[in-house]
Design an enzyme around this catalytic site. Structure first.
Site, short mmCIF file in Angstrom:
data_model
loop_
_atom_site.label_atom_id
_atom_site.label_comp_id
_atom_site.label_asym_id
_atom_site.label_seq_id
_atom_site.Cartn_x
_atom_site.Cartn_y
_atom_site.Cartn_z
N HIS A 122 40.08 62.78 22.49
CA HIS A 122 38.68 63.14 22.32
C HIS A 122 37.88 62.63 23.52
O HIS A 122 36.66 62.50 23.45
CB HIS A 122 38.10 62.52 21.05
CG HIS A 122 38.93 62.79 19.85
ND1 HIS A 122 39.92 61.94 19.43
CD2 HIS A 122 38.92 63.83 18.98
CE1 HIS A 122 40.50 62.44 18.34
NE2 HIS A 122 39.92 63.59 18.06
N HIS B 148 41.73 70.80 19.89
CA HIS B 148 43.08 70.37 20.28
C HIS B 148 44.08 71.52 20.23
O HIS B 148 45.28 71.30 20.15
CB HIS B 148 43.56 69.26 19.36
CG HIS B 148 42.60 68.13 19.21
ND1 HIS B 148 42.16 67.39 20.29
CD2 HIS B 148 41.98 67.59 18.12
CE1 HIS B 148 41.32 66.46 19.87
NE2 HIS B 148 41.18 66.56 18.56
#
Ligand SMILES: Nc1ncnc2c1ncn2[C@@H]1O[C@H](COP(=O)(O)OP(=O)(O)O)[C@@H](O)[C@H]1O
Ligand SMILES: Nc1ncnc2c1ncn2[C@@H]1O[C@H](COP(=O)(O)OP(=O)(O)O)[C@@H](O)[C@H]1O
Ligand SMILES: [Mg+2]
Ligand SMILES: [Mg+2]
Ligand SMILES: [Mg+2]
Ligand SMILES: [Mg+2]
Lengths: 217, 333, 333, 217
Positions: free
Chosen positions: C219, C56
């Site tokens: 995700h 991320h």
């Protein structure tokens, strides 16, 4: 050779560019960034529209308008190059309504000078120079030999076409194609192709007819 | 083509509206597509403008602000702006101390900026200097050709020249510093995928699933060679070695090391690459005095990266460290 | 799979080495995979740590520095870190005034941080508070379920809580501010392509050339629905309307508007999207008091974006404006 | 029931997880993030390695080592959940070398409590709870009915398998699968599947054999 004939030449050139638009872009996609046809077509359409809107009275006014439109609408390399070409030709002819063949030839040579000033290209660099320089030479030569303008422009057009064809085996040293190095060999230069259209338009226009043999003395 | 856009023809116009809405310190001249400092012109400093085709964001609009550019001209995607907006930007930022044009070495950019400079000189009589960046070692340099392309060095140069201008140096001095950055900087890039120009709608070039294009240009221009995709360690070597050889950089040199993403590559990969670049430089005893990691000069959605090294003395480093406040690069203020 | 990496299993380890090499103000504990302030711990302020699965970036390591996080724990790609490193980071940053854990609401993250907090309390007796972000309106909230996911608000919260800690507020006060940001923030995202997890080597989900996934998680979790790709204008509405409805935001509210790229989307597209978001908000008389545009909480190489709005009063805005010096977010210093 | 038998149980569980690794991951890929099999396999291999390296003498030491290893090697949701399960079972048994069946049943119920403390799941949430709770109930019931441990563990194993199967029609309310809402219906829960393996390992181990009917009084 009158200003009106110059206008006819410009329009004919715009038509030829429109007809060959995709071909020019395809040539540019092989060794450039695939925009030369759309660049020139956008510019020449705008130039014709500008002439329609407010028809200029003198040769300089007419060709300056074409040149300025190309400069401000095309971008990339061909905008400044073809723009400068028209600006210099117009500047050389001056604020007149008619010129002699010799004056036209001198003006085209001034235009070639503008292209060189702008782009720094020389013979064999695989650019529009390689079509324009032989055309200007051929025009001069024919007029010195006493040919009338119509014939001289035919010669110039043939020389431009030959110059265009001669770019194919060259390795580009200027412009976007130069990044390809050896891989630029074997492709015809798009800008030279457009120059050949410019001279084809001149030979097919009333430039030669109206002005043939006449001198403004 | 998968893009967050409206009409492909409106991408630049829409993005400029977004920049205007997001950053109150910036203004946008929509007619000319100029991003400029809301407080321009500054009478106490040299103005600096840059510009070029769009699709390389944050370059150049993201670098407008205190300590960097005064204005940036956004051309169509991958197409140099025409002289009119460059002229307009030049006038907009000229507070009387002259204007520096930062131009990437592409035939179209060079000629359009040149024409704008001629027009400006004729119209306003203001002084203009130009610096052309040409740092891409993937292209062979030569005085007989168009020469190398301007890529990553442009970012570092705009920062450093901007700091020099902010100090109140005169136009010649600012241009000198800028040329010094360019002379001491080299770059090389690699593409893992092609970019897709919105108006075209399909990738600019085909690249097999297992291939990469080494030495690619920021418009998707072909590179030095097409090679099988390699680990980051090997790619770092393929990018850094030609860069080191070209200047050449030498043991003991201090450098600003810049690992740049091309638009579609996420930051985590850039850090992996930076690690490999740093390892090579350490082995060569080249000191990374400053570093920059991120996507600052991009090629639309192209996956890939470039490495730029600028050899930097204390003066360049202190200009690098000087305060800068732009949307994409900010520190010290 | 086209990535600038070495062995897929080494991506996190290699990236941490890159972060360490690039940023002298940061240190890295490689054993525990912790990025921390080189000057930690600070005795005059509450420590703040965060962490979670990697992939991320710049979240969370890019937000370590003055005015934001003191340390960040990097798990494997998309996998929460285990308690040991969280415990180690907690000890590392505890200067005696307690530590705030910022946790994104995923079952694994919540439980691993909770265990670390229990272990820390048992081992050191230091005070620990936890704030769990859960701003993703794509997931229905309910006390009977795992609830909403933590996404974009996490970035804004880390900034604002970091500023509160830097002011010297105590642990409860810092935690309160953090909870207030979360309570007033909502987000929603869209994917144009799937991400590809390095160790897996193929896209997490299949998405047709003409499709997008609305409400996707960071995700690659499935979203609310799969829809045909739409113009940015319509996508903006699909993201903003559910966000506005959920809190709900009202006419006259001032917000921090955050348009975030998911990793594979270039900045020019984020600005196009920001323009559309701003247009909608203007129509609803919601005032964009501050804005943030860029890729700050990503999903590897996923193309797409998310919109986060946080309703902000003067206190939150002044904390937002306070100086921050991290590798990914910096101003005022 | 001896500490050695507990060790055997753990190893058997590790073997079963390794055998079903891909199946567990496939189940997780349907409603989660496709890592449950590799998570549990990585954790149990590490746990067995830790036991090999330094065999613990008491039940608590042994199961704490397994639990701590899972907590520190697995991550995600299953690390804390299965880790806490083993830690609580070990804590309930205490620093002993042998325990009664009733003590084992109470310890497993403590383990279930740990899972609930950690994950806040209840019946019907479509988690490992839905396999573990019926197994603990079945173990208690069988022992109260006077069954010996071996039979009671068989019952518990069957109850876990039935609980696992019962997760298929449930809509997930906890964990990653809950994001899917209604789309989680029709898929078997991976964590519940692993719990069924844990009880299968217990029933097939020497736990029942060695400890059957014996009470340490
Ligand atoms: N330096 C130069 N001098 C003369 N002509 C040039 C030069 N550079 C490029 N050209 C001409 O311009 C043409 C390319 O024009 P175009 O595709 O419209 O611009 P761009 O390369 O910016 O996309 C080339 O085919 C070549 O003939
Ligand atoms: N809150 C919870 N309580 C009990 N069990 C849970 C909870 N959340 C998830 N689980 C179990 O964990 C399993 C998923 O484990 P795993 O895939 O290893 O972790 P992650 O979801 O973090 O990737 C689920 O199948 C479910 O049985
Ligand atoms: Mg072109
Ligand atoms: Mg072009
Ligand atoms: Mg999982
Ligand atoms: Mg997981």
């Amino acid at each position: 050779m009158t200003t009106a004939a110059l206008g006819q030449w410009v329009r004919r050139f715009a038509d030829l560019v429109a007809q060959h638009r995709d071909e020019l872009t395809d040539l540019d996609s092989a060794i450039g960034d695939a925009d030369h046809g759309s660049n020139m077509d956008r510019g020449m359409q705008a130039a014709v529209a500008a002439l329609d809107e407010n028809p200029p009275a003198t040769s300089k006014a007419l060709l300056s308008k074409v040149g300025m439109t190309l400069v401000s609408k095309v971008g990339g390399a061909s905008g400044p190059l073809f723009g400068t070409l028209f600006l210099r030709v117009g500047g050389s002819l001056g604020e007149v309504a008619a010129s002699t063949p010799q004056e036209l030839a001198a003006a085209l040579r001034a235009g070639l000078g503008g292209v060189v000033d702008r782009g720094k290209a020389g013979p064999g660099d695989k650019t529009m120079y390689d079509a324009l320089a032989p055309a200007v030479d051929a025009l001069d030569a024919a007029l010195s030999d006493g040919a009338d303008l119509s014939v001289a422009l035919q010669n110039a057009s043939q020389a431009a076409a030959a110059g265009r064809d001669a770019t194919t085996p060259m390795q580009a040293r200027k412009g976007r194609a130069s990044y390809l190095g050896e891989r630029s060999v074997g492709h015809q230069d798009p800008g030279a192709t457009t120059v050949a259209l410019l001279l084809e338009a001149a030979a097919g226009s009333s430039l030669g007819a109206s002005g043939s043999g006449r001198r403004d003395t | 083509m998968k893009k967050l856009i409206n009409d492909p023809d409106d991408v630049v116009v829409d993005a400029l509206k977004g920049i205007e809405a997001a950053h109150p310190a910036l203004k946008v001249d929509h007619e000319h597509r100029i991003v400029y400092r809301a407080d321009a012109p500054h009478t106490d400093k040299v103005g600096i403008i840059s510009g070029g085709g769009s699709g390389h964001e944050p370059l150049h609009g993201g670098f407008v602000g205190l300590g960097m550019l005064d204005a940036a001209c956004a051309g169509e995607i991958f197409t140099s702006p025409v002289p009119d907006p460059i002229l307009a930007a030049t006038k907009l930022v000229d507070g009387g101390r002259g204007v520096l044009h930062v131009v990437k070495n592409y035939t179209g950019d060079v000629m359009n900026f040149e024409m704008a400079a001629e027009l400006a000189a004729a119209e306003t009589g203001g002084r203009i200097a130009s610096v052309v960046t040409n740092d891409d070692v993937a292209v062979q340099d030569s005085t007989y050709t168009a020469g190398r392309r301007g890529v990553g060095v442009t970012v570092l140069l705009e920062k450093i020249a901007g700091a020099a201008a902010e100090q109140g140096r005169d136009l010649d001095a600012v241009a000198d510093v800028a040329r010094r950055v360019n002379a001491n900087g080299r770059s090389m890039g690699v593409a893992l995928t092609s970019c897709t120009v919105p108006a075209v709608g399909r990738p600019t070039f085909e690249l097999g699933e297992g291939d990469m294009e080494l030495g690619v240009g920021i418009h998707g221009e072909p590179g030095r060679e097409r090679l099988p995709l390699a680990p980051a360690r090997e790619i770092a070597a393929m990018l850094v070695e030609p860069v080191l050889a070209d200047l050449p950089f030498r043991s003991g040199d201090a450098v600003i090391a810049f690992v740049n993403g091309l638009g579609g590559t996420p930051l985590i990969e850039l850090y992996v690459l930076f690690h490999e670049v740093a390892t090579i430089l350490r082995g060569r005893r080249i000191d990374i005095a400053r570093s920059l990691v991120g996507s600052f000069i991009t090629s639309l959605d192209m996956a890939g990266a470039s490495v730029t090294l600028v050899r930097a003395d204390d003066e360049l480093l202190s200009l690098w460290d000087a305060p800068v406040s732009t949307s994409a690069l900010r520190w010290g203020i």
